[in-house]
Design a protein around this motif. Structure first.
Motif, PDB file in Angstrom:
ATOM      1  N   THR A 323      32.016  55.698  45.355  1.00 35.10           N
ATOM      2  CA  THR A 323      33.214  55.787  44.502  1.00 35.10           C
ATOM      3  C   THR A 323      33.432  54.516  43.688  1.00 35.10           C
ATOM      4  O   THR A 323      34.181  54.543  42.713  1.00 35.10           O
ATOM      5  CB  THR A 323      34.454  56.051  45.367  1.00 35.10           C
ATOM      6  N   ARG A 324      32.773  53.415  44.072  1.00 34.95           N
ATOM      7  CA  ARG A 324      32.967  52.156  43.358  1.00 34.95           C
ATOM      8  C   ARG A 324      31.883  51.880  42.318  1.00 34.95           C
ATOM      9  O   ARG A 324      31.906  50.841  41.682  1.00 34.95           O
ATOM     10  CB  ARG A 324      32.987  50.993  44.366  1.00 34.95           C
ATOM     11  N   GLN A 325      30.980  52.788  42.104  1.00 33.26           N
ATOM     12  CA  GLN A 325      29.867  52.522  41.195  1.00 33.26           C
ATOM     13  C   GLN A 325      30.337  52.292  39.764  1.00 33.26           C
ATOM     14  O   GLN A 325      29.794  51.448  39.042  1.00 33.26           O
ATOM     15  CB  GLN A 325      28.876  53.688  41.237  1.00 33.26           C
ATOM     16  N   SER A 326      31.337  53.026  39.332  1.00 34.00           N
ATOM     17  CA  SER A 326      31.796  52.912  37.940  1.00 34.00           C
ATOM     18  C   SER A 326      33.054  52.065  37.786  1.00 34.00           C
ATOM     19  O   SER A 326      33.646  52.028  36.706  1.00 34.00           O
ATOM     20  CB  SER A 326      32.063  54.311  37.367  1.00 34.00           C
ATOM     21  N   ILE A 327      33.495  51.390  38.861  1.00 34.23           N
ATOM     22  CA  ILE A 327      34.728  50.583  38.803  1.00 34.23           C
ATOM     23  C   ILE A 327      34.397  49.218  38.211  1.00 34.23           C
ATOM     24  O   ILE A 327      33.529  48.501  38.722  1.00 34.23           O
ATOM     25  CB  ILE A 327      35.355  50.435  40.196  1.00 34.23           C
ATOM     26  N   PRO A 328      35.070  48.803  37.130  1.00 32.57           N
ATOM     27  CA  PRO A 328      34.746  47.517  36.485  1.00 32.57           C
ATOM     28  C   PRO A 328      35.355  46.304  37.175  1.00 32.57           C
ATOM     29  O   PRO A 328      35.076  45.173  36.774  1.00 32.57           O
ATOM     30  CB  PRO A 328      35.324  47.687  35.083  1.00 32.57           C
ATOM     31  N   PHE A 329      36.208  46.518  38.193  1.00 32.93           N
ATOM     32  CA  PHE A 329      36.896  45.391  38.835  1.00 32.93           C
ATOM     33  C   PHE A 329      36.393  45.217  40.253  1.00 32.93           C
ATOM     34  O   PHE A 329      35.829  46.127  40.863  1.00 32.93           O
ATOM     35  CB  PHE A 329      38.415  45.626  38.848  1.00 32.93           C
ATOM     36  N   SER A 330      36.649  44.033  40.792  1.00 32.23           N
ATOM     37  CA  SER A 330      36.290  43.763  42.180  1.00 32.23           C
ATOM     38  C   SER A 330      37.264  44.470  43.116  1.00 32.23           C
ATOM     39  O   SER A 330      38.340  44.922  42.707  1.00 32.23           O
ATOM     40  CB  SER A 330      36.310  42.252  42.444  1.00 32.23           C
ATOM     41  N   VAL A 331      36.886  44.513  44.397  1.00 35.05           N
ATOM     42  CA  VAL A 331      37.760  45.150  45.384  1.00 35.05           C
ATOM     43  C   VAL A 331      39.089  44.398  45.489  1.00 35.05           C
ATOM     44  O   VAL A 331      40.163  45.016  45.560  1.00 35.05           O
ATOM     45  CB  VAL A 331      37.052  45.188  46.755  1.00 35.05           C
ATOM     46  N   VAL A 332      39.015  43.068  45.469  1.00 35.10           N
ATOM     47  CA  VAL A 332      40.242  42.275  45.555  1.00 35.10           C
ATOM     48  C   VAL A 332      41.145  42.551  44.355  1.00 35.10           C
ATOM     49  O   VAL A 332      42.362  42.740  44.499  1.00 35.10           O
ATOM     50  CB  VAL A 332      39.902  40.776  45.648  1.00 35.10           C
ATOM     51  N   GLY A 333      40.556  42.608  43.162  1.00 33.23           N
ATOM     52  CA  GLY A 333      41.345  42.899  41.965  1.00 33.23           C
ATOM     53  C   GLY A 333      41.977  44.273  42.023  1.00 33.23           C
ATOM     54  O   GLY A 333      43.129  44.463  41.602  1.00 33.23           O
ATOM     55  N   GLU A 334      41.230  45.251  42.540  1.00 31.09           N
ATOM     56  CA  GLU A 334      41.773  46.606  42.673  1.00 31.09           C
ATOM     57  C   GLU A 334      42.988  46.625  43.602  1.00 31.09           C
ATOM     58  O   GLU A 334      44.044  47.178  43.261  1.00 31.09           O
ATOM     59  CB  GLU A 334      40.707  47.534  43.254  1.00 31.09           C
ATOM     60  N   VAL A 335      42.810  46.043  44.775  1.00 28.91           N
ATOM     61  CA  VAL A 335      43.881  46.088  45.777  1.00 28.91           C
ATOM     62  C   VAL A 335      45.127  45.366  45.284  1.00 28.91           C
ATOM     63  O   VAL A 335      46.255  45.884  45.386  1.00 28.91           O
ATOM     64  CB  VAL A 335      43.383  45.477  47.099  1.00 28.91           C
ATOM     65  N   VAL A 336      44.946  44.175  44.720  1.00 27.12           N
ATOM     66  CA  VAL A 336      46.099  43.411  44.239  1.00 27.12           C
ATOM     67  C   VAL A 336      46.797  44.158  43.102  1.00 27.12           C
ATOM     68  O   VAL A 336      48.036  44.220  43.051  1.00 27.12           O
ATOM     69  CB  VAL A 336      45.660  42.002  43.793  1.00 27.12           C
ATOM     70  N   ALA A 337      46.027  44.725  42.189  1.00 26.26           N
ATOM     71  CA  ALA A 337      46.622  45.459  41.067  1.00 26.26           C
ATOM     72  C   ALA A 337      47.417  46.664  41.554  1.00 26.26           C
ATOM     73  O   ALA A 337      48.545  46.916  41.087  1.00 26.26           O
ATOM     74  CB  ALA A 337      45.530  45.893  40.095  1.00 26.26           C
ATOM     75  N   MET A 338      46.866  47.411  42.502  1.00 27.59           N
ATOM     76  CA  MET A 338      47.575  48.584  43.008  1.00 27.59           C
ATOM     77  C   MET A 338      48.813  48.193  43.811  1.00 27.59           C
ATOM     78  O   MET A 338      49.857  48.858  43.730  1.00 27.59           O
ATOM     79  CB  MET A 338      46.631  49.425  43.871  1.00 27.59           C
TER      80      MET A 338
END
Length: 486
Positions: A323-338
């Protein structure tokens, strides 16, 4: 300044003090036989019109005789003015203060004192339902912004002469009324004296809400966790009194302060004692689990997916990677943004009117989340983690402790993002160390999970689980005088 015997001199002084105060009324009039001049002073629309007109004006102007005027205001107080609460005042500062709290002052020519009649009648919203501490089963009434009404809501539940009410004032300008309630045979004297001393030492212009007083009374001002408990429920305040705690009621605030406080009481809801102990014990245990999840889940997801994916089941690790193959951000960036997006949605829902706030929650939680996943900006796993974290914060019945957990969550995220699983456990350990250092008027914050032997382990009956109410009926709490004795 003392009150003069000349009425005109007193009126001139008071008009000077109340200059440009258009809501202050000066009503001069004479007695029935015209032998004496009097003046009423009150705040317009802050007094009961019926009390001023029928109890004071009508009696003095129509029923007062010459023999009663010979004794001046003393005879009026004794036999003419039919008011439930009337007293003599000899100082001008007290006259001004009495007028501003909603009483009516009566001045008379030739008398060096005034009469203060209780005629308060300012508007209020009445007793409504609790909004922040809603229960399915139990009393529905809630405190209001009127101190006298709040005292009645507690007194009608506790018909005991040992329930004491000590009044005080805070604020050099606002002079906000404060009441300390406690049971004389249960409260710890050292805690009571400390609270009284703290209240007397407060230096501020005004206390606009009990939340301001809470910050003055807290010892650790830099901690995100509340060291005092606030409630809008009279039944909860009454239960705290029966435990030997002190209830602080602040005028103009619908919330009262309960002290001392431990972390355990923030996970107790009023409804816990109105239903069967089996289901309420399960729900209370779930609250503790939800608190841990709210703090730990985002940081644990970061640590496991970034630093230690080998600890995950193979199928789950592959699914997250896919599910993360097409995500342009890091995991940390994703979690913090959400997480920040969820915080914004929470604030938007609180500030907007109720019909609109529900719409914001649906639009933000479903549409925006789905759109972000479809656009490839965030992975579905991060949306699930953020949503579950947010849901867990709503399970905890106290808003103040939820705010502390929300801030702690970002500390755990930062440490997990930099140090992995070691950083995650470091963050959890730092949180526990901080909580263990807190105390409320000498009571450990983590009691009864620590130092339970101080009260022969009795408080464990109402901690992580709630045992049958028959076992709690004669419970001696650590907050009370008897609970502190060994």
């Amino acid at each position: 300044m003392k009150i003069a015997k000349t009425l005109s001199q007193n009126i001139a002084y008071l008009k000077q003090q109340f200059a440009d105060c258009g809501d202050i009324v000066f009503r001069e009039f004479g007695a029935a036989d015209g032998t004496g001049r009097l003046c009423l002073i009150y705040v317009d629309n802050m007094v009961s019109a019926a009390a001023v007109e029928e109890v004071i004006l009508t009696n003095i102007m129509n029923r007062c005789q010459q023999k009663e005027l010979d004794g001046r205001l003393q005879s009026l107080m004794d036999s003419v003015i039919a008011n439930k609460d009337i007293q003599m005042v000899e100082d001008m500062e007290k006259v001004i203060e009495a007028v501003l709290v909603g009483d009516t002052l009566i001045l008379m020519d030739g008398t060096a004192f005034a009469l203060q009649a209780s005629t308060k009648g300012f508007p209020n919203r009445g007793v409504g339902q609790a909004e922040t501490e809603v229960v399915v089963q139990g009393p529905k009434d809630a405190f209001t912004e009127v101190l006298a009404t709040n005292l009645v809501l507690i007194r009608r539940r506790m018909r005991d002469t040992r329930l004491k009410v000590v009044r005080n004032q805070c604020g050099s300008r606002g002079k906000t009324d404060i009441a300390l309630l406690y049971f004389s045979d249960l409260v710890r004297p050292e805690i009571l004296e400390q609270v009284k001393k703290q209240v007397q030492q407060i230096r501020t212009n005004a206390l606009l809400d009990s939340g301001v007083l809470e910050q003055f009374l807290e010892k650790r001002k830099y901690s995100p966790f509340p060291q005092l408990q606030m409630t809008e429920r009279p039944d909860k305040a009454t239960a705290a009194l029966l435990e030997g705690r002190i209830v602080v009621v602040v005028d103009n605030s619908p919330f009262v302060i309960l002290l001392p406080t431990t972390l355990n009481v923030f996970f107790q809801a009023a409804e816990d004692y109105y239903d069967r102990w089996q289901i309420m014990s399960f729900i209370r245990f779930m609250r503790y689990v939800a608190a841990f999840v709210a703090v730990a889940l985002p940081g644990l997801y970061i640590a496991m997916s970034v630093y230690h994916p080998e600890l995950l089941p193979t199928s789950l690790a592959l699914k997250i990677a896919q599910t993360r193959q097409s995500i342009p951000f890091s995991v940390v960036g994703e979690v913090v943004a959400m997480e920040l997006a969820f915080e914004l949605l929470r604030e938007a829902g609180i500030r907007l009117p109720s019909p609109v706030s529900s719409t914001i929650g649906i639009v933000g939680g479903i549409i925006i989340g789905s759109a972000a996943v479809d656009a490839g900006l965030v992975s579905p796993a991060v949306v699930i983690v953020s949503a579950l974290t947010g849901i867990c914060t709503f399970v905890i019945p106290n808003v103040s402790v939820v705010s502390g957990l929300r801030l702690s969550k970002y500390v755990v995220i930062f440490l997990a993002a930099t140090l992995g699983l070691f950083g995650f456990w470091t963050g959890v350990l730092l949180l526990l160390v901080h909580l263990s250092q807190l105390s409320s008027y000498g009571i450990p914050y983590l009691y009864p999970f620590c130092s339970a032997s101080a009260n022969d382990y009795r408080d464990l009956k109402d901690s992580l689980f709630r045992l049958p109410v028959q076992w709690l009926k004669q419970k001696i709490s650590i907050f009370s005088r008897k609970g502190g004795e060994k």
